[in-house]
Design an enzyme around this catalytic site. Structure first.
Site, PDB file in Angstrom:
ATOM      1  N   ASP A 168      -7.946  -1.484  -2.657  1.00 29.91           N
ATOM      2  CA  ASP A 168      -8.539  -2.031  -1.703  1.00 29.91           C
ATOM      3  C   ASP A 168      -8.371  -1.895  -0.901  1.00 29.91           C
ATOM      4  O   ASP A 168      -7.501  -0.997  -0.026  1.00 29.91           O
ATOM      5  CB  ASP A 168      -6.755  -3.014  -1.696  1.00 29.91           C
ATOM      6  N   HIS A 194     -10.857  -9.400   7.818  1.00 29.02           N
ATOM      7  CA  HIS A 194      -9.416  -8.607   7.574  1.00 29.02           C
ATOM      8  C   HIS A 194      -7.813  -9.007   8.695  1.00 29.02           C
ATOM      9  O   HIS A 194      -7.361  -8.710   8.245  1.00 29.02           O
ATOM     10  CB  HIS A 194      -9.563  -7.289   8.756  1.00 29.02           C
TER      11      HIS A 194
HETATM   12  N1  LIG Z   1      -4.894  -6.875   5.426  1.00 26.91           N
HETATM   13  C1  LIG Z   1      -4.275  -6.378   6.051  1.00 26.91           C
HETATM   14  O1  LIG Z   1      -3.990  -6.307   7.388  1.00 26.91           O
HETATM   15  C2  LIG Z   1      -3.444  -4.689   5.840  1.00 26.91           C
HETATM   16  C3  LIG Z   1      -2.013  -4.557   6.696  1.00 26.91           C
HETATM   17  C4  LIG Z   1      -1.372  -2.854   5.635  1.00 26.91           C
HETATM   18  C5  LIG Z   1      -1.912  -2.436   4.875  1.00 26.91           C
HETATM   19  N2  LIG Z   1      -2.830  -3.331   4.121  1.00 26.91           N
HETATM   20  C6  LIG Z   1      -2.811  -3.266   2.586  1.00 26.91           C
HETATM   21  O2  LIG Z   1      -1.962  -2.596   2.106  1.00 26.91           O
HETATM   22  C7  LIG Z   1      -1.992  -1.067   1.211  1.00 26.91           C
HETATM   23  C8  LIG Z   1      -0.674  -1.054   1.396  1.00 26.91           C
HETATM   24  O3  LIG Z   1       0.673  -1.451   1.904  1.00 26.91           O
HETATM   25  P1  LIG Z   1       0.378   0.317   3.194  1.00 26.91           P
HETATM   26  O4  LIG Z   1      -0.082   1.127   2.716  1.00 26.91           O
HETATM   27  O5  LIG Z   1       0.861  -0.142   4.143  1.00 26.91           O
HETATM   28  O6  LIG Z   1       2.162   0.222   2.641  1.00 26.91           O
HETATM   29  P2  LIG Z   1       3.163   0.352   1.093  1.00 26.91           P
HETATM   30  O7  LIG Z   1       2.007   0.071  -0.102  1.00 26.91           O
HETATM   31  O8  LIG Z   1       3.541  -0.587   1.264  1.00 26.91           O
HETATM   32  O9  LIG Z   1       3.304   2.296   1.179  1.00 26.91           O
HETATM   33  C9  LIG Z   1       3.091   3.149   1.197  1.00 26.91           C
HETATM   34  C10 LIG Z   1       3.914   4.115   1.546  1.00 26.91           C
HETATM   35  O10 LIG Z   1       5.089   4.096   1.198  1.00 26.91           O
HETATM   36  C11 LIG Z   1       4.955   5.745  -0.103  1.00 26.91           C
HETATM   37  N3  LIG Z   1       5.052   5.350  -1.376  1.00 26.91           N
HETATM   38  C12 LIG Z   1       4.287   4.883  -2.255  1.00 26.91           C
HETATM   39  N4  LIG Z   1       4.419   4.700  -3.586  1.00 26.91           N
HETATM   40  C13 LIG Z   1       5.649   4.912  -3.058  1.00 26.91           C
HETATM   41  C14 LIG Z   1       7.132   5.367  -4.309  1.00 26.91           C
HETATM   42  N5  LIG Z   1       6.998   4.512  -5.536  1.00 26.91           N
HETATM   43  N6  LIG Z   1       8.071   5.851  -3.652  1.00 26.91           N
HETATM   44  C15 LIG Z   1       8.366   5.727  -2.272  1.00 26.91           C
HETATM   45  N7  LIG Z   1       7.818   6.282  -1.622  1.00 26.91           N
HETATM   46  C16 LIG Z   1       6.352   5.695  -2.049  1.00 26.91           C
HETATM   47  C17 LIG Z   1       3.444   6.020   0.122  1.00 26.91           C
HETATM   48  O11 LIG Z   1       3.795   7.416   0.176  1.00 26.91           O
HETATM   49  P3  LIG Z   1       3.126   8.831  -0.930  1.00 26.91           P
HETATM   50  O12 LIG Z   1       1.511   7.867  -0.699  1.00 26.91           O
HETATM   51  O13 LIG Z   1       3.226   9.784   0.446  1.00 26.91           O
HETATM   52  O14 LIG Z   1       3.071   7.865  -2.279  1.00 26.91           O
HETATM   53  C18 LIG Z   1       2.878   5.618   2.172  1.00 26.91           C
HETATM   54  O15 LIG Z   1       4.099   5.894   2.701  1.00 26.91           O
HETATM   55  C19 LIG Z   1      -2.338  -0.534   2.413  1.00 26.91           C
HETATM   56  O16 LIG Z   1      -2.988   0.696   1.190  1.00 26.91           O
HETATM   57  C20 LIG Z   1      -3.959  -1.777   2.450  1.00 26.91           C
HETATM   58  O17 LIG Z   1      -4.972  -1.402   1.389  1.00 26.91           O
HETATM   59  C21 LIG Z   1      -3.604  -4.253   4.635  1.00 26.91           C
END
Ligand SMILES: NC(=O)c1ccc[n+]([C@@H]2O[C@H](COP(=O)([O-])OP(=O)(O)OC[C@H]3O[C@@H](n4cnc5c(N)ncnc54)[C@H](OP(=O)(O)O)[C@@H]3O)[C@@H](O)[C@H]2O)c1
Length: 276
Positions: free
Chosen positions: A50, A113
């Site tokens: 994604d 988005h």
């Molecule tokens: N459509 C939208 O408006 C929108 C908005 C926000 C996000 N998104 C999508 O959703 C995806 C995920 O959301 P997000 O990146 O915002 O947040 P998330 O997946 O909830 O959290 C990611 C964070 O948690 C850490 N992490 C990952 N796995 C972990 C684990 N097992 N234990 C401890 N920490 C962990 C990561 O660090 P490390 O990398 O150091 O592991 C990173 O700092 C995004 O990458 C994006 O593709 C979409």
């Protein structure tokens, strides 16, 4: 008996296209780090990536997919219209740009988005055209809380296949989930791990202990059992593997119901409702 695996957690979109429920979100990873993390994820077995124009890593995503040597049709690739590219002609141009940057044959899913006020309906018409012309395998929306669906659905020629929204046990949008199920729209959870901000919740920790899993694994498995697609981000090899190791346990019905009581309306991203 065969053990359950990643392949058992695919869903069929309302247009018949098959999509894995578990994917890798690639927000906030760049350059070499992004390429390496995506390549590692593909090696581990992730088959949904994604990205978004906004993340400025479409080139790296494309590079990693090509380098992986995995047949293109085994990978499900999502990207999104940037907020500055809303409008009919603008969205068509934005799609071409994303395609050029990704440079990997085709895009599986193209999402709006963010529901930009006064422009989102024209943007949706552009996505419908892209789909009708066969330029993309599926189209969908993101951040469409119910009032945005109320506006879109009566006028849409095509029902979105996916609605990607912020969703976790701490932001349990039960009504939206039910609505999406009724409309045959797959709910996809973004920021599913709450960026780690609730990993110290004693209720979650006690469940993690009970199942001998990590808080992240409990949250991700919960989404899969709800039939919700989930796209955790990690650029760390150990955590990429951890977030994928969800197929050797299952959460009991009682604990699924318990997790549904964790809601705190806890948001990382500001609510899109301000776009109404
Ligand atoms: N459509 C939208 O408006 C929108 C908005 C926000 C996000 N998104 C999508 O959703 C995806 C995920 O959301 P997000 O990146 O915002 O947040 P998330 O997946 O909830 O959290 C990611 C964070 O948690 C850490 N992490 C990952 N796995 C972990 C684990 N097992 N234990 C401890 N920490 C962990 C990561 O660090 P490390 O990398 O150091 O592991 C990173 O700092 C995004 O990458 C994006 O593709 C979409």
């Amino acid at each position: 008996m065969l053990l359950p695996s990643y392949q058992d957690f695919y869903t069929e979109l309302n247009n018949g296209v098959s999509m894995p429920l578990l994917g890798l979100g690639v927000y906030d990873m760049y350059n070499q780090e992004a390429e390496r993390a995506i390549l590692q994820a593909l090696e581990i077995g992730y088959r949904l990536i994604d990205t978004a124009s906004m993340y400025t890593n479409e080139v790296e995503v494309g590079n990693a997919i090509r380098q992986s040597g995995i047949p293109r049709q085994e990978i499900f690739l999502t990207t999104k219209v940037n907020d500055s590219d809303h409008g009919y002609d603008e969205a068509l141009r934005a799609f071409e740009n994303s395609q050029r940057k990704l440079n990997c044959e085709y895009i599986d899913l193209y999402l709006v988005h963010w529901p930009i006020k006064n422009k989102r309906q024209d943007t949706w018409r552009a996505l419908e055209r892209l789909y009708q012309e066969g330029q993309v395998r599926a189209i969908g929306v993101a951040n469409y809380l119910e009032p945005f669906l109320d506006e879109l659905l009566p006028s849409a020629a095509i029902v979105p296949t996916v609605n990607q929204v912020e969703f976790s046990p701490y932001l349990f949008l039960a009504n939206l989930l039910q609505r999406c199920r009724g409309e045959r729209i797959v709910l996809q959870a973004y920021t599913p791990l709450v960026r780690g901000e609730r990993f110290n919740d004693p209720k979650l920790l006690s469940l993690a202990q009970k199942y001998d899993k990590t808080p992240a694994q409990i949250i991700l498995r919960w989404a899969l059992q709800l039939g919700v697609s989930t796209i955790p981000k990690s650029a760390n090899p150990k955590r990429l593997q951890e977030n994928f190791d969800l197929f050797d346990f299952s959460i009991s019905d009682t604990d699924m119901a318990y997790l549904a009581t964790f809601n705190e309306d806890y948001r990382i991203v500001p609510s899109p409702i301000s776009m109404l």
